[in-house]
Design a protein around this motif. Structure first.
Motif, PDB file in Angstrom:
ATOM      1  N   UNK A 106       0.835  -1.201   0.000  1.00 33.86           N
ATOM      2  CA  UNK A 106       0.000   0.000   0.000  1.00 33.86           C
ATOM      3  C   UNK A 106       0.872   1.255   0.000  1.00 33.86           C
ATOM      4  N   UNK A 107       1.901   1.241   0.828  1.00 35.72           N
ATOM      5  CA  UNK A 107       2.822   2.370   0.906  1.00 35.72           C
ATOM      6  C   UNK A 107       3.523   2.587  -0.442  1.00 35.72           C
ATOM      7  N   UNK A 108       3.972   1.507  -1.063  1.00 34.23           N
ATOM      8  CA  UNK A 108       4.639   1.625  -2.365  1.00 34.23           C
ATOM      9  C   UNK A 108       3.717   2.224  -3.423  1.00 34.23           C
ATOM     10  N   UNK A 141       4.588   5.720  -5.241  1.00 36.08           N
ATOM     11  CA  UNK A 141       4.817   5.730  -6.688  1.00 36.08           C
ATOM     12  C   UNK A 141       4.183   6.974  -7.309  1.00 36.08           C
ATOM     13  N   UNK A 142       3.029   7.346  -6.827  1.00 38.09           N
ATOM     14  CA  UNK A 142       2.342   8.533  -7.341  1.00 38.09           C
ATOM     15  C   UNK A 142       3.125   9.805  -7.035  1.00 38.09           C
ATOM     16  N   UNK A 143       3.844   9.834  -5.931  1.00 38.10           N
ATOM     17  CA  UNK A 143       4.575  11.043  -5.522  1.00 38.10           C
ATOM     18  C   UNK A 143       5.913  11.200  -6.259  1.00 38.10           C
ATOM     19  N   UNK A 144       6.367  10.127  -6.879  1.00 35.48           N
ATOM     20  CA  UNK A 144       7.653  10.107  -7.596  1.00 35.48           C
ATOM     21  C   UNK A 144       8.868  10.283  -6.667  1.00 35.48           C
ATOM     22  N   UNK A 145       8.653  10.083  -5.382  1.00 32.89           N
ATOM     23  CA  UNK A 145       9.746  10.147  -4.414  1.00 32.89           C
ATOM     24  C   UNK A 145      10.455   8.792  -4.413  1.00 32.89           C
TER      25      UNK A 145
END
Length: 170
Positions: free
Chosen positions: A156-158, A162-166
């Motif tokens: 879930x965290x990944x 992924x959306x944040x591009x961090x």
């Protein structure tokens, strides 16, 4: 995906033996734990590997080792956020942003470890937000997985990260 081989040694001799063996396996990165080494020769360690190195010290941060690493162009420094003071983190990040003698910037990994349990996703999100607010290039989370639900927390965290591009390591 990248492969990283961690090395924990009790002496520089053991470190160089393990570093030679690790290099032969051709990983993407090698992580050097400095915790057990007394006054390591950081310049010698860094010059002995063509593979990018990560310097780590989880028990007691010896700032001078990290400053030497940055000076000599180490690829990464991993600072444990729970065991490193904010002032030390900021000082090391400030030095890393000025670059090394060879002009390479050392990337800073801020890490969080919990070897007892896996906290909830919302707790990780707060920790990761703090890491990036402090100036981390990469956030790293390491915990003890006891059940399938713990793995789901990481998935879930990944997905959210992924959306944040961090950049994140789990």
């Amino acid at each position: 995906m990248k492969v990283c081989i961690p090395i924990r040694a009790n002496s520089e001799k053991e470190l160089f033996d393990l570093l030679k063996k690790a290099t032969q396996k051709k990983p993407d990165l090698i992580e050097i734990w400095l915790d057990e080494l007394k006054n390591p020769d950081i310049g010698k360690i860094l010059s002995s590997s063509k593979i990018p190195l990560i310097l780590v010290n989880l028990t007691e941060v010896h700032e001078e080792n990290f400053h030497e690493g940055i000076k000599h162009g180490v690829a990464f420094i991993d600072l444990e956020i729970e065991k490193t003071s904010i002032s030390k983190i900021k000082k090391i990040i400030a030095q890393s942003s000025t670059g090394s003698r060879n002009g390479k910037k050392t990337k800073i990994i801020l890490s969080y470890h919990d070897f007892q349990k896996t906290p909830k996703c919302t707790e990780f999100e707060k920790i990761i937000k703090k890491m990036f607010a402090l100036g981390a290039d990469i956030a790293k989370i390491a915990t003890l997985i006891k059940k399938d639900e713990d793995s789901e927390i990481f998935f879930s965290l990944l997905r959210k990260m992924k959306k944040s591009r961090k950049k994140i390591i789990i």
